[in-house]
Design a protein around this motif. Structure first.
Motif, PDB file in Angstrom:
ATOM      1  N   GLY A  57      16.899 -32.966 -32.204  1.00 28.58           N
ATOM      2  CA  GLY A  57      17.585 -31.830 -31.596  1.00 28.58           C
ATOM      3  C   GLY A  57      17.599 -31.915 -30.084  1.00 28.58           C
ATOM      4  N   ALA A  58      16.474 -32.335 -29.515  1.00 24.47           N
ATOM      5  CA  ALA A  58      16.401 -32.459 -28.057  1.00 24.47           C
ATOM      6  C   ALA A  58      17.377 -33.515 -27.553  1.00 24.47           C
ATOM      7  N   ALA A  59      17.446 -34.654 -28.235  1.00 26.45           N
ATOM      8  CA  ALA A  59      18.335 -35.735 -27.808  1.00 26.45           C
ATOM      9  C   ALA A  59      19.798 -35.310 -27.881  1.00 26.45           C
ATOM     10  N   ASN A  60      20.174 -34.637 -28.964  1.00 30.28           N
ATOM     11  CA  ASN A  60      21.569 -34.223 -29.121  1.00 30.28           C
ATOM     12  C   ASN A  60      21.958 -33.173 -28.094  1.00 30.28           C
ATOM     13  N   ARG A  61      21.066 -32.242 -27.860  1.00 30.42           N
ATOM     14  CA  ARG A  61      21.366 -31.191 -26.864  1.00 30.42           C
ATOM     15  C   ARG A  61      21.433 -31.791 -25.466  1.00 30.42           C
ATOM     16  N   MET A  62      20.517 -32.686 -25.150  1.00 31.83           N
ATOM     17  CA  MET A  62      20.486 -33.258 -23.808  1.00 31.83           C
ATOM     18  C   MET A  62      21.693 -34.154 -23.565  1.00 31.83           C
ATOM     19  N   ALA A  63      22.211 -34.782 -24.619  1.00 36.84           N
ATOM     20  CA  ALA A  63      23.377 -35.656 -24.458  1.00 36.84           C
ATOM     21  C   ALA A  63      24.599 -34.880 -24.008  1.00 36.84           C
ATOM     22  N   ALA A 143      18.440 -23.653 -13.792  1.00 34.58           N
ATOM     23  CA  ALA A 143      18.097 -24.695 -14.754  1.00 34.58           C
ATOM     24  C   ALA A 143      18.591 -24.291 -16.143  1.00 34.58           C
ATOM     25  N   ILE A 144      18.936 -25.270 -16.940  1.00 37.40           N
ATOM     26  CA  ILE A 144      19.427 -24.997 -18.295  1.00 37.40           C
ATOM     27  C   ILE A 144      18.247 -24.871 -19.245  1.00 37.40           C
ATOM     28  N   PHE A 145      18.171 -23.721 -19.907  1.00 35.83           N
ATOM     29  CA  PHE A 145      17.112 -23.490 -20.882  1.00 35.83           C
ATOM     30  C   PHE A 145      17.544 -24.063 -22.227  1.00 35.83           C
ATOM     31  N   ILE A 146      16.710 -24.890 -22.822  1.00 38.14           N
ATOM     32  CA  ILE A 146      17.015 -25.489 -24.121  1.00 38.14           C
ATOM     33  C   ILE A 146      16.067 -24.908 -25.161  1.00 38.14           C
ATOM     34  N   HIS A 147      16.641 -24.147 -26.067  1.00 37.61           N
ATOM     35  CA  HIS A 147      15.847 -23.459 -27.088  1.00 37.61           C
ATOM     36  C   HIS A 147      15.342 -24.457 -28.119  1.00 37.61           C
ATOM     37  N   PRO A 148      14.146 -24.249 -28.647  1.00 37.08           N
ATOM     38  CA  PRO A 148      13.610 -25.220 -29.615  1.00 37.08           C
ATOM     39  C   PRO A 148      14.307 -25.207 -30.973  1.00 37.08           C
ATOM     40  N   PHE A 149      15.036 -24.143 -31.308  1.00 32.98           N
ATOM     41  CA  PHE A 149      15.677 -24.130 -32.632  1.00 32.98           C
ATOM     42  C   PHE A 149      16.960 -23.311 -32.704  1.00 32.98           C
ATOM     43  N   ASP A 150      17.198 -22.361 -31.832  1.00 32.59           N
ATOM     44  CA  ASP A 150      18.300 -21.423 -32.035  1.00 32.59           C
ATOM     45  C   ASP A 150      19.539 -21.767 -31.207  1.00 32.59           C
ATOM     46  N   GLU A 151      19.930 -23.047 -31.225  1.00 32.02           N
ATOM     47  CA  GLU A 151      21.154 -23.503 -30.570  1.00 32.02           C
ATOM     48  C   GLU A 151      21.872 -24.471 -31.497  1.00 32.02           C
ATOM     49  N   LEU A 152      23.204 -24.420 -31.526  1.00 30.62           N
ATOM     50  CA  LEU A 152      23.971 -25.247 -32.447  1.00 30.62           C
ATOM     51  C   LEU A 152      23.707 -26.735 -32.273  1.00 30.62           C
ATOM     52  N   ASP A 153      23.680 -27.205 -31.018  1.00 30.34           N
ATOM     53  CA  ASP A 153      23.477 -28.643 -30.805  1.00 30.34           C
ATOM     54  C   ASP A 153      22.081 -29.082 -31.228  1.00 30.34           C
ATOM     55  N   VAL A 154      21.101 -28.202 -31.053  1.00 32.59           N
ATOM     56  CA  VAL A 154      19.744 -28.508 -31.506  1.00 32.59           C
ATOM     57  C   VAL A 154      19.709 -28.550 -33.035  1.00 32.59           C
ATOM     58  N   ILE A 155      20.305 -27.563 -33.676  1.00 27.03           N
ATOM     59  CA  ILE A 155      20.346 -27.528 -35.140  1.00 27.03           C
ATOM     60  C   ILE A 155      21.066 -28.753 -35.686  1.00 27.03           C
ATOM     61  N   ALA A 156      22.178 -29.132 -35.035  1.00 25.63           N
ATOM     62  CA  ALA A 156      22.943 -30.301 -35.498  1.00 25.63           C
ATOM     63  C   ALA A 156      22.104 -31.570 -35.386  1.00 25.63           C
ATOM     64  N   THR A 180       9.377 -24.795 -42.393  1.00 28.02           N
ATOM     65  CA  THR A 180      10.219 -23.827 -41.705  1.00 28.02           C
ATOM     66  C   THR A 180       9.396 -22.973 -40.755  1.00 28.02           C
ATOM     67  N   GLY A 181       9.831 -22.943 -39.501  1.00 33.52           N
ATOM     68  CA  GLY A 181       9.239 -22.068 -38.494  1.00 33.52           C
ATOM     69  C   GLY A 181      10.347 -21.214 -37.909  1.00 33.52           C
ATOM     70  N   GLY A 182      11.011 -21.750 -36.865  1.00 31.91           N
ATOM     71  CA  GLY A 182      12.150 -21.046 -36.282  1.00 31.91           C
ATOM     72  C   GLY A 182      13.432 -21.222 -37.078  1.00 31.91           C
ATOM     73  N   GLY A 183      13.466 -22.231 -37.954  1.00 30.29           N
ATOM     74  CA  GLY A 183      14.600 -22.375 -38.853  1.00 30.29           C
ATOM     75  C   GLY A 183      15.604 -23.442 -38.499  1.00 30.29           C
ATOM     76  N   GLY A 184      15.402 -24.191 -37.412  1.00 30.98           N
ATOM     77  CA  GLY A 184      16.370 -25.199 -37.014  1.00 30.98           C
ATOM     78  C   GLY A 184      16.501 -26.336 -38.007  1.00 30.98           C
ATOM     79  N   LEU A 185      15.384 -26.843 -38.494  1.00 28.96           N
ATOM     80  CA  LEU A 185      15.416 -27.984 -39.413  1.00 28.96           C
ATOM     81  C   LEU A 185      16.004 -27.594 -40.763  1.00 28.96           C
ATOM     82  N   VAL A 186      15.564 -26.458 -41.320  1.00 26.39           N
ATOM     83  CA  VAL A 186      16.068 -26.061 -42.635  1.00 26.39           C
ATOM     84  C   VAL A 186      17.540 -25.672 -42.557  1.00 26.39           C
ATOM     85  N   SER A 187      17.985 -25.112 -41.434  1.00 24.21           N
ATOM     86  CA  SER A 187      19.404 -24.789 -41.270  1.00 24.21           C
ATOM     87  C   SER A 187      20.243 -26.056 -41.260  1.00 24.21           C
ATOM     88  N   GLY A 188      19.808 -27.046 -40.478  1.00 24.78           N
ATOM     89  CA  GLY A 188      20.568 -28.285 -40.372  1.00 24.78           C
ATOM     90  C   GLY A 188      20.611 -29.055 -41.678  1.00 24.78           C
TER      91      GLY A 188
END
Length: 505
Positions: A57-63, A143-156, A180-188
């Protein structure tokens, strides 16, 4: 929501993760498969360079952050795994990254982030405190805040785990169990699965003390938990994401919650299958599958569990080992009351039969009765009643403490104290080979002439077992006692004058 699911699937297909993330194996676990009666596959995200799926998620969002982030930098809040993903991605793209972490974050995780080039700032006692500080920083600096799970690019990015699962599987997958914690992995994973294999069940696995999704599903909306058990810190969040909750309502087929002991048992299962020690969050999905199998809810076909991470602190491993057998139902912990008279100890041991003792603690306190704390290896769940019945038939008053949190967490380490009284006491340490029945052999071989006033034993998995044993000597016949101990054939050392014994025992 179907349109959004297919849109997320397209984002997953286009996600830019492999400049930094690995394609991790989907590994069959033969022993687990045989034991659980269905083929079990482990999706090994613990093998990522940062030991967690969060790099995706971090790599995709940062790209996709572009020149704005290059100028202003990025910031994030995390207690570990997301922080390392952001730091590694920022270094790759030449972007400054500032990670806000709770003051309670273990030093090993702080150092890992800094080693990857990230700057760290420790704020507050919880993730929420650190997150608010990061949001304030982003507002003040641009600065751009990157959420650990609640952003589309992170979920993707996290969803590429699901894409790989379906690319790697050779048969139809009946269910995927996802920590499952914040839900990013299970959503994706869930969105990709529902797009390509609608019949595959997606099961969200949560710690019982941090069940954000299950609580939200019951309430019909995200709920902020009053208290979160931080044992599985990788999924210990107070509130599921708003975006991830919307996806989960459509893609998650069930929620399974598990205890910390069950998580520890799953850590052991994964170690035995892979020889890797994963973090508690990394074993939650397998613990949930085990729970579903026991409850009769697991599908009969192929099941995949996500092994989400291995960022575990060394000092936590001992605790997980200690709780694993209780969690697997292979150890019981109980108290017993026996009369304080010669021979009662031996009668009690004989009632235990040939079962392996994992712990035995006793300290003389009352002239009428003795209170023992005992751990015993049992067959998974089925032997507990037989043990309690055998003790009842031997007129031993016993209480099963296997599910008692106070006993498991504190009492087993506190049984002790001073043996006050007019009778002289001596203390010996005994070493014996750690084989089935060896402790029972030692106990039954002790001469009944001397009253045992202290006894402590704990199985540590080594080749030798160690017992600390106190004896009352009403006639000061120390030589006769030592002759009796030496006759048993195990090495013996006197510890009566040991400074620690004199201070506390």
């Amino acid at each position: 929501m179907r349109h959004e699911i297919h849109d997320l699937r397209a984002r997953i297909d286009a996600a830019r993760v492999y400049e930094l993330a690995r394609r991790t194996p989907l590994q069959l676990a033969p022993r687990l498969s045989e034991e659980l009666g269905r083929r079990v596959f482990l999706k090994r995200e613990d093998l990522q360079d940062v030991f967690s799926f969060k790099i995706r998620g971090a790599a995709n969002r940062m790209a996709g952050v572009g020149e704005i982030a290059t100028a202003q930098g990025v910031c994030a809040a995390s207690a570990g795994n997301h922080a390392q993903g952001i730091a590694m991605s920022a270094r790759h793209y030449g972007i400054d990254a500032l990670i806000f972490m709770p003051i309670t974050t273990p030093p090993i995780k702080v150092r890992a982030v800094e080693a990857l080039g990230g700057q760290t700032r420790l704020v507050g006692d919880s993730y929420d405190d650190a997150c608010q500080a990061a949001l304030d920083h982003a507002k003040a600096t641009g600065a751009i805040f990157i959420h650990p799970f609640d952003e589309l690019d992170v979920i993707a990015g996290q969803g590429t785990v699901g894409k790989e699962i379906f690319e790697q599987a050779s048969h139809t997958i009946d269910a995927i169990y996802v920590c499952t914690g914040g839900g990013g992995l299970v959503s994706g994973i869930g969105a990709y699965a529902k797009a390509v294999s609608p019949g595959t069940r997606i099961i969200a696995a949560e710690p019982r003390g941090a069940a954000t999704l299950k609580t939200a599903m019951a309430a019909g909306q995200p709920v902020t938990l009053d208290h979160v058990d931080g044992f599985a810190d990788g999924v210990a969040v107070r509130r599921i994401g708003s975006l991830t909750y919307d996806f989960c309502r459509d893609v998650v087929d069930g929620c399974v919650t598990v205890s910390n002991d069950e998580i520890c048992a799953a850590v052991r299962d994964i170690f035995e299958a892979t020889r890797t020690v994963v973090e508690p969050a990394g074993a939650v999905a397998l613990a949930a599958l085990r729970r579903d199998v026991v409850d009769g809810h697991a599908p009969q076909g192929d099941c995949v569990v996500t092994v989400s991470g291995a960022n575990v602190n060394f000092d936590r491993i001992g605790h997980m080992v200690e709780r694993a057998e209780l969690g697997a139902g292979e150890e019981m912990l109980f108290s017993a009351v026996i009369p304080e008279r010669r021979g009662a100890f031996r009668t009690f041991v004989e009632a235990l039969g040939h079962r392996a003792v994992t712990e035995f603690s006793y300290r003389y306190n009352d002239p009428a009765e003795a209170h023992l704390l005992v751990g015993l290896k049992i067959k998974r769940g089925s032997e507990r009643d037989a043990v309690m019945q055998a003790l009842k038939e031997a007129d031993v008053e016993a209480t099963d403490l296997s599910g008692d949190r106070l006993a498991k967490r504190h009492l087993r380490h506190l049984v002790g104290g001073r043996g006050e009284g007019p009778v002289a006491e001596v203390i010996y340490r005994v070493e014996f080979p750690e084989r089935p029945g060896a402790l029972g052999q030692f106990l039954t071989a002790l001469d009944a002439r001397w009253n045992i006033s202290l006894f402590h034993y704990r199985n540590h998995g080594a080749a030798e077992g160690h017992v600390l044993c106190g004896f009352q000597l009403p006639n000061n016949d120390r030589d006769a006692l030592e002759d009796s101990l030496n006759a048993i054939g195990f090495p013996v050392w006197e510890e009566t004058d040991n400074p620690a014994a004199r201070l506390f025992l």
